[in-house]
Design a protein around this motif. Structure first.
Motif, PDB file in Angstrom:
ATOM      1  N   LEU A 137       3.568 -60.294 -38.741  1.00 37.73           N
ATOM      2  CA  LEU A 137       2.249 -60.758 -39.169  1.00 37.73           C
ATOM      3  C   LEU A 137       1.192 -60.549 -38.083  1.00 37.73           C
ATOM      4  CD1 LEU A 137       0.640 -62.298 -41.396  1.00 37.73           C
ATOM      5  CD2 LEU A 137       1.301 -64.406 -40.232  1.00 37.73           C
ATOM      6  N   TYR A 138       1.535 -60.868 -36.847  1.00 36.31           N
ATOM      7  CA  TYR A 138       0.562 -60.773 -35.767  1.00 36.31           C
ATOM      8  C   TYR A 138       0.629 -59.433 -35.035  1.00 36.31           C
ATOM      9  CZ  TYR A 138      -0.131 -65.763 -36.431  1.00 36.31           C
ATOM     10  OH  TYR A 138      -0.428 -66.983 -36.970  1.00 36.31           O
ATOM     11  N   SER A 139       1.771 -58.762 -35.115  1.00 34.14           N
ATOM     12  CA  SER A 139       1.909 -57.500 -34.370  1.00 34.14           C
ATOM     13  C   SER A 139       1.133 -56.362 -35.004  1.00 34.14           C
ATOM     14  CB  SER A 139       3.390 -57.111 -34.277  1.00 34.14           C
ATOM     15  OG  SER A 139       4.105 -58.061 -33.542  1.00 34.14           O
ATOM     16  N   ILE A 140       1.059 -56.328 -36.324  1.00 32.87           N
ATOM     17  CA  ILE A 140       0.401 -55.194 -36.990  1.00 32.87           C
ATOM     18  C   ILE A 140      -1.084 -55.104 -36.630  1.00 32.87           C
ATOM     19  CG2 ILE A 140      -0.287 -54.286 -39.241  1.00 32.87           C
ATOM     20  CD1 ILE A 140       2.436 -55.089 -40.297  1.00 32.87           C
ATOM     21  N   PRO A 141      -1.889 -56.173 -36.811  1.00 32.92           N
ATOM     22  CA  PRO A 141      -3.315 -56.027 -36.467  1.00 32.92           C
ATOM     23  C   PRO A 141      -3.558 -55.796 -34.985  1.00 32.92           C
ATOM     24  CG  PRO A 141      -2.811 -58.309 -37.034  1.00 32.92           C
ATOM     25  CD  PRO A 141      -1.607 -57.503 -37.400  1.00 32.92           C
ATOM     26  N   PHE A 142      -2.829 -56.536 -34.139  1.00 29.70           N
ATOM     27  CA  PHE A 142      -3.007 -56.346 -32.701  1.00 29.70           C
ATOM     28  C   PHE A 142      -2.427 -55.013 -32.252  1.00 29.70           C
ATOM     29  CE2 PHE A 142      -3.323 -61.014 -32.978  1.00 29.70           C
ATOM     30  CZ  PHE A 142      -4.510 -61.201 -32.288  1.00 29.70           C
ATOM     31  N   GLY A 143      -1.387 -54.549 -32.905  1.00 31.08           N
ATOM     32  CA  GLY A 143      -0.820 -53.243 -32.592  1.00 31.08           C
ATOM     33  C   GLY A 143      -1.797 -52.123 -32.889  1.00 31.08           C
ATOM     34  N   CYS A 188      -3.331 -49.774 -30.133  1.00 29.39           N
ATOM     35  CA  CYS A 188      -3.080 -48.336 -30.284  1.00 29.39           C
ATOM     36  C   CYS A 188      -4.390 -47.542 -30.232  1.00 29.39           C
ATOM     37  CB  CYS A 188      -2.349 -48.079 -31.594  1.00 29.39           C
ATOM     38  SG  CYS A 188      -1.924 -46.351 -31.867  1.00 29.39           S
ATOM     39  N   ILE A 189      -5.402 -48.032 -30.946  1.00 29.18           N
ATOM     40  CA  ILE A 189      -6.697 -47.337 -30.955  1.00 29.18           C
ATOM     41  C   ILE A 189      -7.301 -47.325 -29.555  1.00 29.18           C
ATOM     42  CG2 ILE A 189      -9.055 -47.462 -31.833  1.00 29.18           C
ATOM     43  CD1 ILE A 189      -7.867 -48.623 -34.433  1.00 29.18           C
ATOM     44  N   LEU A 190      -7.215 -48.472 -28.877  1.00 32.09           N
ATOM     45  CA  LEU A 190      -7.753 -48.561 -27.527  1.00 32.09           C
ATOM     46  C   LEU A 190      -7.008 -47.614 -26.574  1.00 32.09           C
ATOM     47  CD1 LEU A 190      -9.780 -49.959 -25.659  1.00 32.09           C
ATOM     48  CD2 LEU A 190      -8.055 -51.726 -25.245  1.00 32.09           C
ATOM     49  N   SER A 191      -5.678 -47.565 -26.692  1.00 34.97           N
ATOM     50  CA  SER A 191      -4.879 -46.684 -25.833  1.00 34.97           C
ATOM     51  C   SER A 191      -5.181 -45.214 -26.109  1.00 34.97           C
ATOM     52  CB  SER A 191      -3.387 -46.945 -26.066  1.00 34.97           C
ATOM     53  OG  SER A 191      -3.063 -48.284 -25.745  1.00 34.97           O
ATOM     54  N   ILE A 192      -5.344 -44.877 -27.386  1.00 32.02           N
ATOM     55  CA  ILE A 192      -5.638 -43.475 -27.750  1.00 32.02           C
ATOM     56  C   ILE A 192      -6.971 -43.037 -27.149  1.00 32.02           C
ATOM     57  CG2 ILE A 192      -6.212 -41.976 -29.691  1.00 32.02           C
ATOM     58  CD1 ILE A 192      -4.132 -43.496 -31.326  1.00 32.02           C
TER      59      ILE A 192
END
Length: 426
Positions: free
Chosen positions: A47-53, A57-61
């Motif tokens: 539940l919490y990993s998907i939005p924060f993931g 991910c976008i920030l890392s990219i």
């Protein structure tokens, strides 16, 4: 303003409902055991990993693309896509989801450490994997996770020592420093995992005990319900046997001798109403000279637990007295010890016994007549006849004949008396 505040909450509730519907098993858990809590923990992680993931991910990219990195952003996209597909796929089992999560995190840790040359970011993923496994898997999986972490750190040490390919690890760390970092991390990894496992084991034992207690409580409740049903049924049978019994029955208080309950047969036999009965005592239906006998019977009943049977003279409302056979026993009544009485009118039986006893006396009198009174004149007749027969050639004397006549008359009187007595008894 109110709509603006409600809007994010509504979106989050819909998202939460969607994730829970996709991740949770179709069949609900009957008991909240350790598997239930593991499933719940997995659901919360997703539940919490998907939005924060996605955000991470976008920030890392963005950051890595500015640095000229292409492989790591592509790997992040692939890993996040695979995780999202398997996790939110309703056809995926719980074990499949957990396996995919562990595999993808190990892949990220294995790639990020040598390609980014960072001990910290890879160690974060490895620690997260160990904690995840300690919480969601059995004890044997923990040892495999620690062994995998040792293998990853050893592999990175080989890269540093043998310079297998161009890796930032070679420039950032010497083998000695890498070993120090690795050993400290593995020590911390083992301590954290062991403590988590200790907590989960304790939780599992508590849940098992709770489930056992709940089961015992459920069995006790079912048994109590069954006993209550049997008690209600027994009470119904008792009421039916008590109130519909053709014999007079009543329950009385042992201390006050007051009537507590009477049946219809007692009301009909004694002539009192129910309200009159409950305002009376046993002394009110006994004749005056029977009170002492009543007290003696009650004293015997207090000493013995066995039922006591006796005969007494009872009196009805009209004053009619009759013999009654009374059977008295112990019975609980409304939470208090009381006495149950069954009474039978035996007046006819006693009258019949008395008639038989009277007849027996008459028969004894008849037997006495036959054995004594009849024998006397009969013996005289026999003696006189023998005397006549001895002097049969001579004419009997007038005196002898008179004696013979008197003896025969006495014998006739006795026989008539016996006949009269016999007819009188019949």
């Amino acid at each position: 303003m109110k709509i603006t505040r409600q809007f994010p909450a509504t979106i989050w509730d819909k998202y939460k409902s969607f994730v829970e519907g996709a991740v949770r098993q179709n069949e609900p858990y009957k008991v909240k055991d350790i598997e239930y809590w593991r499933e719940s923990l997995l659901t919360n992680c997703v539940l919490y990993s998907i939005p924060f993931g996605f955000f991470t991910c976008i920030l890392s990219i963005v950051v890595l693309l500015k640095e000229g990195q292409l492989f790591i952003p592509a790997l992040d996209v692939v890993v996040l896509t695979i995780l999202t597909f398997f996790i939110l796929n309703k056809r995926s089992s719980s074990s499949t989801r957990k396996m995919v999560i562990v595999s993808m995190f190990y892949l990220l840790a294995t790639v990020l450490m040598p390609f980014l040359g960072s001990f910290g970011i890879g160690s974060i993923y490895l620690m997260a994997i160990s904690v995840f496994i300690a919480l969601l898997y059995d004890a044997s999986a923990i040892y495999w996770s620690i062994a995998a972490n040792v293998a990853i750190y050893t592999g990175c040490g080989f890269i540093i020592y043998f310079k297998l390919f161009e890796s930032p690890l070679i420039t950032h760390y010497t083998l000695s420093f890498w070993l120090i970092y690795s050993v400290n991390f593995l020590y911390l990894n083992v301590v954290v995992v062991v403590q988590i496992r200790h907590i989960t084991d304790g939780l599992e034992k508590s849940l098992l005990q709770e489930a056992g207690l709940r089961q015992d409580l459920q069995l006790e409740i079912e048994e109590r319900i069954k006993r209550n049903e049997q008690l209600a049924e027994s009470e119904g049978h008792y009421k039916s046997l008590f109130h519909a019994n053709p014999s007079p029955m009543w329950i009385f208080d042992d201390d006050t001798l007051r009537f507590l309950q009477v049946n219809e047969a007692a009301i009909s036999k004694y002539g009192y109403t129910h309200d009159e009965f409950v305002n009376m005592t046993l002394k009110d239906i006994r004749s005056g000279h029977n009170i002492d006998d009543l007290l003696d019977v009650l004293q015997k009943l207090r000493i013995s637990l066995e039922p006591v049977v006796n005969t007494a003279i009872h009196r009805s409302k009209t004053g009619t007295e009759f013999h009654a056979e009374v059977r008295c026993s112990h019975i609980p009544f409304k939470g208090k010890e009381a006495r149950l009485v069954i009474a039978q009118d035996i007046s006819a039986h006693i009258a019949h016994v008395q008639a038989i006893e009277k007849q027996n006396l008459k028969l004894q009198e008849i037997a006495y007549m036959q054995s004594h009174i009849v024998r006397a004149p009969l013996c005289r007749v026999i003696a006189l006849v023998d005397l006549i027969m001895q002097n049969k050639e001579e004419k009997p004397e007038a005196e002898v004949m008179e004696y013979l006549r008197i003896s025969v008359q006495d014998l006739d009187d006795v026989i008539k008396n016996i006949i009269y007595t016999t007819h009188e008894n019949v």
